[in-house]
Design a protein around this motif. Structure first.
Motif, short mmCIF file in Angstrom:
data_model
loop_
_atom_site.label_atom_id
_atom_site.label_comp_id
_atom_site.label_asym_id
_atom_site.label_seq_id
_atom_site.Cartn_x
_atom_site.Cartn_y
_atom_site.Cartn_z
N LEU A 1 0.83 -1.20 0.00
CA LEU A 1 0.00 0.00 0.00
C LEU A 1 0.86 1.25 0.00
CD1 LEU A 1 -2.97 -0.86 2.40
CD2 LEU A 1 -2.84 -1.04 -0.08
N GLY A 2 2.04 1.15 0.62
CA GLY A 2 2.95 2.28 0.58
C GLY A 2 3.39 2.61 -0.84
N ARG A 3 3.54 1.58 -1.65
CA ARG A 3 3.91 1.81 -3.06
C ARG A 3 2.80 2.53 -3.79
NH1 ARG A 3 5.30 -3.90 -5.31
NH2 ARG A 3 5.30 -2.68 -7.25
N LEU A 4 1.55 2.13 -3.54
CA LEU A 4 0.42 2.82 -4.17
C LEU A 4 0.33 4.26 -3.67
CD1 LEU A 4 -2.46 0.18 -4.13
CD2 LEU A 4 -1.23 1.05 -6.12
N ALA A 5 0.55 4.44 -2.35
CA ALA A 5 0.49 5.79 -1.80
C ALA A 5 1.57 6.67 -2.41
CB ALA A 5 0.64 5.74 -0.28
N ALA A 6 2.79 6.13 -2.55
CA ALA A 6 3.87 6.91 -3.14
C ALA A 6 3.55 7.27 -4.58
CB ALA A 6 5.17 6.12 -3.06
N ALA A 7 2.95 6.34 -5.32
CA ALA A 7 2.58 6.63 -6.70
C ALA A 7 1.54 7.73 -6.80
CB ALA A 7 2.06 5.36 -7.38
N ALA A 8 0.71 7.85 -5.75
CA ALA A 8 -0.32 8.89 -5.73
C ALA A 8 0.19 10.19 -5.11
CB ALA A 8 -1.54 8.40 -4.96
N GLU B 1 -1.30 5.21 5.30
CA GLU B 1 -2.53 5.29 6.08
C GLU B 1 -3.40 6.46 5.62
OE1 GLU B 1 -4.77 3.59 9.34
OE2 GLU B 1 -3.00 2.94 8.25
N ARG B 2 -2.76 7.61 5.42
CA ARG B 2 -3.52 8.78 4.97
C ARG B 2 -4.06 8.56 3.57
NH1 ARG B 2 -1.30 14.89 5.38
NH2 ARG B 2 -1.70 14.41 7.56
N TRP B 3 -3.28 7.92 2.71
CA TRP B 3 -3.75 7.66 1.35
C TRP B 3 -5.01 6.79 1.38
CZ3 TRP B 3 -3.95 2.77 -1.00
CH2 TRP B 3 -4.32 2.78 -2.35
N TRP B 4 -5.00 5.74 2.21
CA TRP B 4 -6.17 4.85 2.28
C TRP B 4 -7.38 5.60 2.83
CZ3 TRP B 4 -7.16 -0.06 0.64
CH2 TRP B 4 -8.33 -0.65 1.11
N GLU B 5 -7.16 6.45 3.81
CA GLU B 5 -8.28 7.20 4.36
C GLU B 5 -8.87 8.14 3.31
OE1 GLU B 5 -7.63 9.23 7.97
OE2 GLU B 5 -7.20 7.43 9.14
N ASP B 6 -8.02 8.84 2.57
CA ASP B 6 -8.53 9.77 1.56
C ASP B 6 -9.23 9.04 0.43
OD1 ASP B 6 -7.56 11.81 3.03
OD2 ASP B 6 -5.88 12.33 1.70
N PRO C 1 -9.75 15.32 0.69
CA PRO C 1 -11.18 15.36 0.35
C PRO C 1 -12.07 15.71 1.54
CG PRO C 1 -10.40 13.10 0.48
CD PRO C 1 -9.18 13.97 0.55
N ALA C 2 -11.57 15.50 2.75
CA ALA C 2 -12.33 15.82 3.96
C ALA C 2 -11.34 16.07 5.09
CB ALA C 2 -13.29 14.69 4.33
N THR C 3 -11.79 16.77 6.10
CA THR C 3 -10.93 17.03 7.25
C THR C 3 -10.70 15.74 8.02
OG1 THR C 3 -11.84 19.27 7.42
CG2 THR C 3 -10.68 18.40 9.34
N GLY C 4 -9.44 15.43 8.27
CA GLY C 4 -9.09 14.19 8.95
C GLY C 4 -8.64 14.42 10.38
N LEU C 5 -8.19 13.34 10.98
CA LEU C 5 -7.78 13.39 12.38
C LEU C 5 -6.57 14.29 12.57
CD1 LEU C 5 -7.99 12.42 15.31
CD2 LEU C 5 -6.62 10.44 14.67
N ASP C 6 -5.62 14.27 11.63
CA ASP C 6 -4.43 15.10 11.78
C ASP C 6 -4.81 16.58 11.88
OD1 ASP C 6 -2.86 12.88 11.70
OD2 ASP C 6 -2.30 13.10 9.59
N GLU C 7 -5.69 17.01 11.01
CA GLU C 7 -6.09 18.42 11.03
C GLU C 7 -6.88 18.76 12.30
OE1 GLU C 7 -4.87 17.13 7.26
OE2 GLU C 7 -6.61 16.39 8.34
N ALA C 8 -7.77 17.86 12.68
CA ALA C 8 -8.55 18.10 13.91
C ALA C 8 -7.64 18.15 15.14
CB ALA C 8 -9.61 17.01 14.08
N THR C 9 -6.64 17.28 15.17
CA THR C 9 -5.72 17.27 16.31
C THR C 9 -4.89 18.54 16.37
OG1 THR C 9 -5.58 14.85 16.24
CG2 THR C 9 -3.82 16.01 17.40
N GLU C 10 -4.42 19.01 15.22
CA GLU C 10 -3.64 20.25 15.22
C GLU C 10 -4.50 21.43 15.66
OE1 GLU C 10 -1.32 20.91 11.68
OE2 GLU C 10 -1.01 18.77 11.41
N ALA C 11 -5.77 21.42 15.27
CA ALA C 11 -6.67 22.49 15.70
C ALA C 11 -6.91 22.43 17.20
CB ALA C 11 -7.99 22.40 14.94
N ILE C 12 -7.07 21.24 17.74
CA ILE C 12 -7.28 21.10 19.19
C ILE C 12 -6.04 21.56 19.94
CG2 ILE C 12 -7.60 19.42 21.03
CD1 ILE C 12 -9.38 17.83 19.11
N ARG C 13 -4.86 21.17 19.47
CA ARG C 13 -3.63 21.58 20.15
C ARG C 13 -3.46 23.09 20.12
NH1 ARG C 13 -0.07 19.11 17.25
NH2 ARG C 13 0.76 17.51 18.65
#
Length: 803
Positions: A191-198, A204-209, A383-395
């Motif tokens: 999956l890392g290879r697919l993510a790198a190609a994209a 993990e983030r690629w699969w979520e998006d 495509p949508a707000t994820g956990l990383d963005e929400a966590t940075e906003a909370i911090r």
């Protein structure tokens, strides 16, 4: 895809514990309306699959597969862990434990509400559609590693690289292994290879998006199937995957043969290409499986029992018990259950959590936090707000950049504390059954309210209770915590007992080490010993004795002996001795015999005595304080042994070593003072010898700081020795009186630290002795200069008048 002209088979490739996949599976099943649902999992679970429709089965839960324990003698079972087993039985038990150390005893298939498999199970139960699990049998998963390691992992499996990790080769049938998982090289991450190609740096983030943040229909599963097919063209297929997929195809053919016309398969995305297109001939899969299943049968581990057990979000977190985990189960649960505005609701939950802790969070904080999270997602092209963005906003906004506050949100919200429930209709797991039987026999009910119980270890029932509580403690099931007893007898033991519902999950997870409480505790001890240092192994030996795990002791003692023979760390040797001495001293009290422990302990003390001369020199203040603490513990432990036959002569040899070292001129003052005191207390030095040592260290030629450290080491934390020994008090007082002003100012902080440890009555008694008011004390009263006393009295009168 269509496997036969009259049969439609749809294969839904999912990521285990993916909320987007779960939502898509639920929608796909509504659209497909299959006759039968096939799920990646152990076929033994077919019998308990219908319980998914029981309202009492509340996720997170897990399928637990375990091999039944061997039959024990009726007398041994009735004793419920109390008393010594026959010698022959103990030897056999130890042999089995040694042979099975590190082998998985149980396997877990966890499910959360956001798990695609759980959605498939509940849909099938609600629509009265049969469910079949199609993976290898549970017993095969328990023995898979052993059998494959004995053969060739790469037989028919490509280039022979290690197995793809669970996060990349999703695999909910996860065996909990005793050893920690190794790091996986980057080139083995498909999956890392697919993510790198994209253009993604994180798979993990690629699969979520791509999947989790989309609400697609069957088209998303077609895209996943195409991607996996492309990946598998040049990826090695390991033998374990080949065996599992052969079994899946066999179960799929069986469903078709049984007359199903609409079949839906829910499995890890990696396996989709193996179940689609033109399937290989059935004879080929049968030929691949036959040797493995025969080897499994010959090993005697071909049967396993499967049941439902409670689980928790904490145990769903990655690396906490099984590989196919998620780092943020609380977030995934929220993403699956929130019907609209998930980010706004998530920040609202975080704000409520912070407010409960007394931290100010306003509506303005929430508005700005949501804006920041959405802006970050837009800037990053997500495509949508994820956990990383929400966590940075909370911090940044809600926590004002404070990582301590953020850690609270992550623990309580991102991971979560949700516990699952299992209905009474579900068969109890093996550890739960064993614990229930033992608590009933010992009349020890599990209660939510805290209760203190005192045990008399001379009584068989109380001794059995103690052993059970110690075994549970070794397993991490903290039902009871040891408390101080009202007396000093070695036959007493007090516990604070409180049963928390979360302990049921800890008990289930401990089943990886065995199928009874005693067996699991023994397995856990042997597992922990493999990675423990010398002091850690000594504590494990003590734990084995307290818990009456005689079967584990031989292996632990062998490990301890090996560590002691190879170790060169004096601190480790000193740290290991106290636990072993306690074990040897109290073995007879608890009705167990530690056997060869006396020989091991004698060897450790001998090695410590040999290494001690080199360990007491060139010490700074901190190192000297640590060494004194260790020496104090060792001396107390050796003295505790007294005249134990297994430790004959240890006390005398230890004190002789200290006596030889006490007069060395290069000793740190703290160490020298402690040695002088312990030799005096143990009657290994006469009063004259003690006075000589004190006079030497408190003489004008000794640096004042060295003298102060000597006093601190000699006096320790109790001032009674100064109260009852007039000569010693006079010697210390004379030393202080003759110090020059600069030297006195230099040693004053050290002396204040020493005397501050005394109790108030002790300090008062020392003062009275110095003032000469204790007429009944031996020796002459100390005299003072009247002129100096008069000046002090005038100052005191002024202070008291102002008050």
């Amino acid at each position: 895809m269509t496997a036969a002209t009259e049969t439609r088979v749809d294969v839904l490739g999912i990521r285990h514990h993916g909320p987007g996949s779960a939502r898509s599976v639920a929608r796909a099943l509504e659209a497909l309306r299959p006759d039968v649902v096939l799920i990646e999992g152990p076929p033994e679970a077919d019998d308990v699959a219908a319980l998914a429709g029981n309202p009492g089965l509340v996720p997170p839960v897990a399928l637990l597969a375990y091999a039944e324990p061997p039959k024990r003698s009726a007398s041994r079972t009735a004793e419920a862990g109390s008393g010594d087993p026959p010698a022959s039985e103990t030897a056999d038990e130890a042999d089995v434990m040694t042979r099975d150390a590190g082998r998985p005893r149980s396997a877990f298939w966890p499910f959360a509400v956001f798990s695609p498999e759980w959605q498939a199970l509940t849909w099938a139960a609600a629509h009265d559609v049969p469910v079949r699990f199609i993976d290898l049998p549970a017993a095969a998963h328990l023995a898979l590693d052993d059998i494959i390691e004995a053969g060739d992992e790469n037989a028919g499996a490509g280039n022979g690289e290690d197995e793809t990790p669970d996060d990349e080769n999703p695999d909910d049938a996860t065996v909990v292994r005793a050893e920690p998982e190794a790091e996986i090289p980057v080139h083995q991450d498909p999956l890392g290879r697919l993510a790198a190609a994209a253009g993604y740096g994180d798979a993990e983030r690629w699969w979520e998006d791509l999947v989790e943040h989309r609400t697609g229909d069957l088209a998303v599963f077609e895209a996943v199937a195409e991607a996996m097919a492309a990946l598998r063209e040049d990826e090695p297929i390991l033998r374990r995957d080949a065996l599992r997929e052969a079994h899946m195809r066999t179960r799929l053919r069986a469903a078709i043969k049984d007359g199903a016309r609409r079949i839906t398969v829910v499995c890890g995305a990696w396996h989709v290409p193996a179940l689609t297109g033109d399937l290989p001939p059935a004879a080929q899969d049968t030929a691949a499986l036959r040797p493995f299943l025969k080897e499994l049968k010959d090993s005697g581990r071909s049967k396993a029992t499967v049941t439902w057990v409670p689980w928790s979000h904490g145990r769903l977190a990655v690396r906490t018990g099984y590989g196919a985990g998620v780092t943020s189960p609380g977030w995934y649960h929220h993403m699956f259950t929130a019907t609209d505005r998930p980010v706004e609701r998530w920040l609202t939950h975080a704000a409520g959590l912070l407010r409960e802790e007394g931290l100010p969070v306003s509506s303005a904080h929430l508005i700005e936090g949501v804006r920041l999270a959405d802006t970050l997602a837009a800037l990053r092209g997500r495509p949508a707000t994820g956990l990383d963005e929400a966590t940075e906003a909370i911090r940044s906004v809600l926590c004002d950049g404070d990582d301590v506050r953020l850690s609270l949100v992550r623990h309580r919200l991102e991971v979560g504390e949700l516990l699952g429930e299992v209905p009474p209709e579900a068969p109890a797991g093996p550890l739960e059954r064993d614990l229930a039987a033992r608590t009933k026999a010992l009349r020890l009910p599990r209660q939510a309210l805290e209760k203190k119980v005192e045990l008399d270890l001379r009584k068989p029932t109380d001794l059995g209770r103690s052993r059970l509580l110690h075994q549970l403690g070794l397993l991490g099931v903290g039902w009871g915590t040891l408390a101080a007893t009202s007396g000093k007898g070695t036959f007493k033991e007090a516990w604070h007992l409180r049963w928390d519902p979360a302990l049921a999950v800890d008990l289930v997870a401990a089943g990886v080490h065995g199928t009874t409480v005693a067996e699991a505790a023994s397995g856990k001890l042997l597992h922990d010993a493999a990675g423990a240092d010398l002091p850690g192994i000594a504590l494990l030996v003590e734990g084995a004795l307290l818990a009456d795990l005689s079967g584990a002791l031989p292996s632990l003692l062998d490990t301890l002996r090996d560590q002691a023979a190879l170790g060169h760390d004096t601190d480790a040797l000193l740290d290991a001795i106290p636990a072993l001495a306690r074990t040897l001293r109290y073995g007879d009290v608890r009705g167990t015999s530690p056997g060869a422990l006396g020989i091991v302990l004698t060897g450790l003390v001998t090695r410590a005595r040999t290494a001690l001369p080199g360990a007491v020199v060139a010490l700074d203040d901190d190192a000297a304080a640590r060494l004194v603490t260790r020496l104090r513990d060792v001396s107390a432990a050796v003295s505790l042994l007294g005249r134990e036959p297994a430790a004959a002569g240890l006390r005398e040899d230890w004190l002789a070593t200290l006596s030889r070292l006490a007069d060395r001129p290069d000793l740190h003052g703290l160490v020298a003072g402690w040695m002088a005191r312990i030799l005096r207390d143990e009657r290994a030095a006469s009063s004259d010898e003690t006075q000589t040592r004190l006079s030497r260290f408190l003489s004008p030629g000794t640096p004042a700081t060295t003298g102060a450290a000597f006093v601190e080491g000699f006096v320790g934390s109790s001032g009674l020795i100064l109260v009852h020994d007039a000569e010693l008090l006079a010697l210390v007082d004379h030393w202080l009186s003759t110090l020059h002003a600069d030297a006195f100012e230099q040693v004053l902080p050290l002396l204040r630290r020493s005397f501050a440890r005394f109790d108030a009555p002790e300090r008062r008694a020392v003062g009275e002795r110095v003032a000469g008011r204790d007429d009944g004390a031996p020796g002459e009263s100390l005299t003072f200069d009247p002129a100096r006393v008069a000046r002090v009295l005038r100052v005191l009168a002024t202070i008291l008048e102002k008050r």
